[in-house]
Scaffold this motif. Structure first.
Motif, PDB file in Angstrom:
ATOM      1  N   ASP A 491       0.738  -1.325   0.072  1.00  0.00           N
ATOM      2  CA  ASP A 491       0.058  -0.143  -0.148  1.00  0.00           C
ATOM      3  C   ASP A 491       1.031   1.020   0.113  1.00  0.00           C
ATOM      4  N   MET A 492       2.218   1.254   0.467  1.00  0.00           N
ATOM      5  CA  MET A 492       2.955   2.252   0.496  1.00  0.00           C
ATOM      6  C   MET A 492       3.888   2.646  -0.750  1.00  0.00           C
ATOM      7  N   THR A 493       3.594   1.634  -1.563  1.00  0.00           N
ATOM      8  CA  THR A 493       4.658   1.960  -2.813  1.00  0.00           C
ATOM      9  C   THR A 493       4.298   3.383  -3.628  1.00  0.00           C
ATOM     10  N   ALA A 494       3.010   3.730  -3.675  1.00  0.00           N
ATOM     11  CA  ALA A 494       3.048   4.908  -4.392  1.00  0.00           C
ATOM     12  C   ALA A 494       3.523   6.368  -3.463  1.00  0.00           C
ATOM     13  N   PRO A 495       3.132   6.291  -2.127  1.00  0.00           N
ATOM     14  CA  PRO A 495       3.635   7.407  -1.569  1.00  0.00           C
ATOM     15  C   PRO A 495       5.188   7.525  -1.592  1.00  0.00           C
ATOM     16  N   ILE A 496       5.589   6.170  -1.145  1.00  0.00           N
ATOM     17  CA  ILE A 496       7.351   6.106  -1.207  1.00  0.00           C
ATOM     18  C   ILE A 496       7.838   6.484  -2.650  1.00  0.00           C
ATOM     19  N   ALA A 497       7.215   6.109  -3.464  1.00  0.00           N
ATOM     20  CA  ALA A 497       7.822   6.757  -4.998  1.00  0.00           C
ATOM     21  C   ALA A 497       7.532   8.213  -4.999  1.00  0.00           C
TER      22      ALA A 497
END
Length: 643
Positions: A491-497
């Motif tokens: 779930d955290m992939t997009a904000p980390i990117a």
């Protein structure tokens, strides 16, 4: 479209046109009243209220009269084409007679009165409302003429049936346009506001013609390339509308012919020497050149993306030949964009010495817009790269499936964006930084630069804060529910990117902002020191090139004290003066223009050494503002202080 409905639609536009005209006139009238307060001897003419009434009624009645004549001619032409003059429906005949009976006497009475007043009171030719009437009429007549001429060409190319309305409208509305244009040319443009209205019409019409020409030529070139591609790869054409002279080809040819007519008339002829116009620079840089760049980049992006798709073997077409059917369209689009870019860039280079200092702001805005595009492309590429990498890592430890070709498509998009964004950002940002070093404070404090840097910082900070908030939400949500797992990381992939993309650009642009502030402070301190220590000549009026000695001036101008001793410089000179561009190069900052309206003014011819001496005289002038006035063989340098 049935003629009567078309006429009703034209008449239906009168209300919004009148409202827009009133709004524009209200704004300009407010400015004019402010000017009249300073010049109490201005002749008011027939008065604003009476003038407003007569021109609005004249405009409406002219639309009715011209539309009525068109409908009458249409009825006759349609009857002749059908074999009998009185055959068919009488609706158009009734509508035409009604509009003509009501509109013609009304227009004749009001226009005759207006023209008589113009002869008796010449000040009426300077009326803003009169010019609004003329150019709105030109815009309406030109719009109908474009539609009608397009239909006539379609009939000539046999893509549509004969239309009596189109032929009649081409003749009548063409005559209306020519007549009003001759009136505008005869009366001239005696004020700056009137020139602004004229330029607004000219460059909007030029842009409309350029768009039609580009679309038409691009599509015609596409059909030519498509036929060649099909013949080369022996691809069978399933559509019944095939061959080079197909229906769509003829329609696009008609669009191109109408477009080249509009564009050539307004751009190549009417606006051919309007070099000192700000609207011209907006048209050139923001629409024509930037439009050409965007078209070129879009076509290149499609070509690169589809080529990589073929290279990675992820295309869905049955054969390679079918996959590359995009090439004719992309190559045609690329060619049109490149020609737009090259031609208009050649024009701005050619007009640089004639533009009176109006090019700097437009060129600066153009370079920053392209820098934004390059930055955005690279930021998206970084976002996609980090996101794809995280998904690949998670696939090794969880149930996330990233098999087959799924990893290839993001990689293709990343490579495409990187190939497009890197050279665009690198070239234009390097240009911007070089100009900041050369021009100093004047460039670093430019509005375009400040907007760009603060926008980059603002967007970066908001993206960073928002992404951190989302990360904390996911962690706290699953932590409180005792559900921390790889799914949480997924779930955290997009904000980390997003954080990764912001982390690349945000610190860099923050350092640029700090450098600008530091350098501006150093320049201000240097100027203050220079003012305290530099011995200033007592005179406030200098003749250039005779007032100063030549020796040592170029070297002196390269020192920081002279380079950064900025003043507000205004040049009083005729339009298209060749002095401005070399002077700006010598000073290192922009020079404002006051257009000298007298016709017997001779612009002096200055050498590079003369411009250098002039820059030294401006730097040595005691006032913070300088006015330059042509005087014989040189320029008078008059310094003064603002309020």
């Amino acid at each position: 479209m049935d003629a009567i409905f078309f006429v009703l639609s034209i008449l239906g536009t009168l209300v919004p046109v009148a409202i827009i005209g009133l709004i524009v006139y209200g704004i300009i009238a407010w400015r004019r009243r402010a000017s009249e307060d300073a010049h109490d001897d201005t002749d008011p003419g027939i008065g604003t209220v009476r003038r407003l009434y007569f021109y609005v009624v004249a405009f409406v009645s002219l639309m009715m009269t011209a539309s009525g004549i068109v409908l009458l001619i249409e009825f006759v032409l349609e009857g002749i084409a059908g074999g009998a003059v009185l055959s068919g429906s009488n609706t158009d005949l009734a509508a035409g007679v009604s509009l003509l009976i009501v509109g013609a006497p009304l227009w004749y009475f009001h226009w005759r009165y207006i023209q008589r007043v113009v002869v008796e009171q010449f000040v009426e030719t300077r009326s803003i409302l009169r010019k609004l009437y003329i150019y709105i009429t030109l815009a309406v007549a030109g719009s109908i003429l474009i539609y009608a001429a397009f239909n006539v060409l379609n009939w000539i190319f046999r893509t549509e049936d004969f239309s009596g309305y189109s032929l009649a409208a081409t003749i009548i509305w063409g005559a209306v346009w020519v007549w009003h244009w001759l009136i505008a040319e005869h009366e001239g443009q005696p004020t700056q506001d009137i020139r602004a209205i004229r330029r607004l019409y000219i460059y909007i019409a030029s842009l409309a013609g350029l768009v039609m020409l580009s679309i038409g030529v691009g599509r015609v070139f596409y059909f030519i390339l498509l036929e060649g591609y099909n013949a080369l790869v022996s691809t069978p054409v399933i559509s019944g509308d095939s061959g080079l002279w197909r229906h769509a080809m003829r329609e696009m040819l008609a669009v191109a012919i109408v477009g080249v007519g509009i564009w050539s008339l307004h751009w190549l002829y009417i606006a051919r020497r309007d070099y000192d116009s700000v609207l011209r620079q907006v048209y050139l840089y923001i629409f024509a050149i930037l439009g050409g760049v965007m078209t070129t980049l879009a076509a290149l992006g499609i070509i690169i993306h589809e080529f990589l798709t073929w290279l990675f073997g992820t295309y869905s077409a049955a054969t390679v030949a079918q996959h590359f059917e995009f090439l004719p369209g992309s190559v045609a689009t690329l060619a049109v964009g490149a020609v737009l870019w090259a031609y208009h860039w050649h024009r701005v280079r050619y007009e640089a010495d004639e533009s009176g200092g109006t090019t700097l702001s437009a060129r600066r805005a153009y370079t920053y817009i392209l820098t934004v595009i390059g930055t955005g492309a690279l930021a998206v590429a970084i976002f996609m790269l980090v996101s794809a990498a995280l998904k690949l890592i998670l696939a090794q430890f969880g149930d996330v499936v990233v098999g087959g070709d799924q990893w290839k498509r993001p990689l293709i998009n990343i490579i495409t964006l990187a190939i497009l964004g890197t050279p665009v950002w690198g070239y234009y940002w390097r240009n911007i930084q070089t100009r900041a070093v050369e021009l100093g404070t004047d460039e670093r404090q430019a509005t375009s630069r400040r907007i760009f840097i603060f926008a980059a910082l603002g967007i970066g900070v908001l993206a960073l804060l928002g992404s951190v908030s989302v990360l904390l939400f996911f962690v706290l949500r699953d932590l409180l529910e005792f559900a921390l797992s790889l799914d949480t990381l997924a779930d955290m992939t997009a904000p980390i990117a997003v954080i990764a993309a912001a982390a690349v650009f945000l610190p860099y642009y923050w350092s640029i902002y700090r450098q600008d502030r530091q350098q501006n402070g150093e320049d201000a301190e240097r100027d203050a020191t220079s003012d305290d220590t530099t011995e200033v000549a007592p005179q406030t009026e200098l003749d250039v090139p005779d007032a100063l000695e030549t020796s040592g001036v170029p070297a002196l101008l390269d020192t920081p004290e002279i380079r950064h001793s900025h003043k507000q410089v205004t040049l009083l000179a005729p339009a298209g003066s060749p002095i401005v561009a070399p002077l700006q190069d010598a000073l290192g900052y922009e020079v404002k223009m006051l257009l000298w309206a007298d016709t017997d003014i001779a612009t002096p011819t200055l050498t590079a050494a003369d411009h250098a001496r002039l820059a030294q005289a401006i730097a040595a002038a005691p006032g913070s503002r300088v006015l330059l006035i042509p005087d014989g063989e040189g320029l008078r340098v008059l310094s003064y202080e603002g309020e």
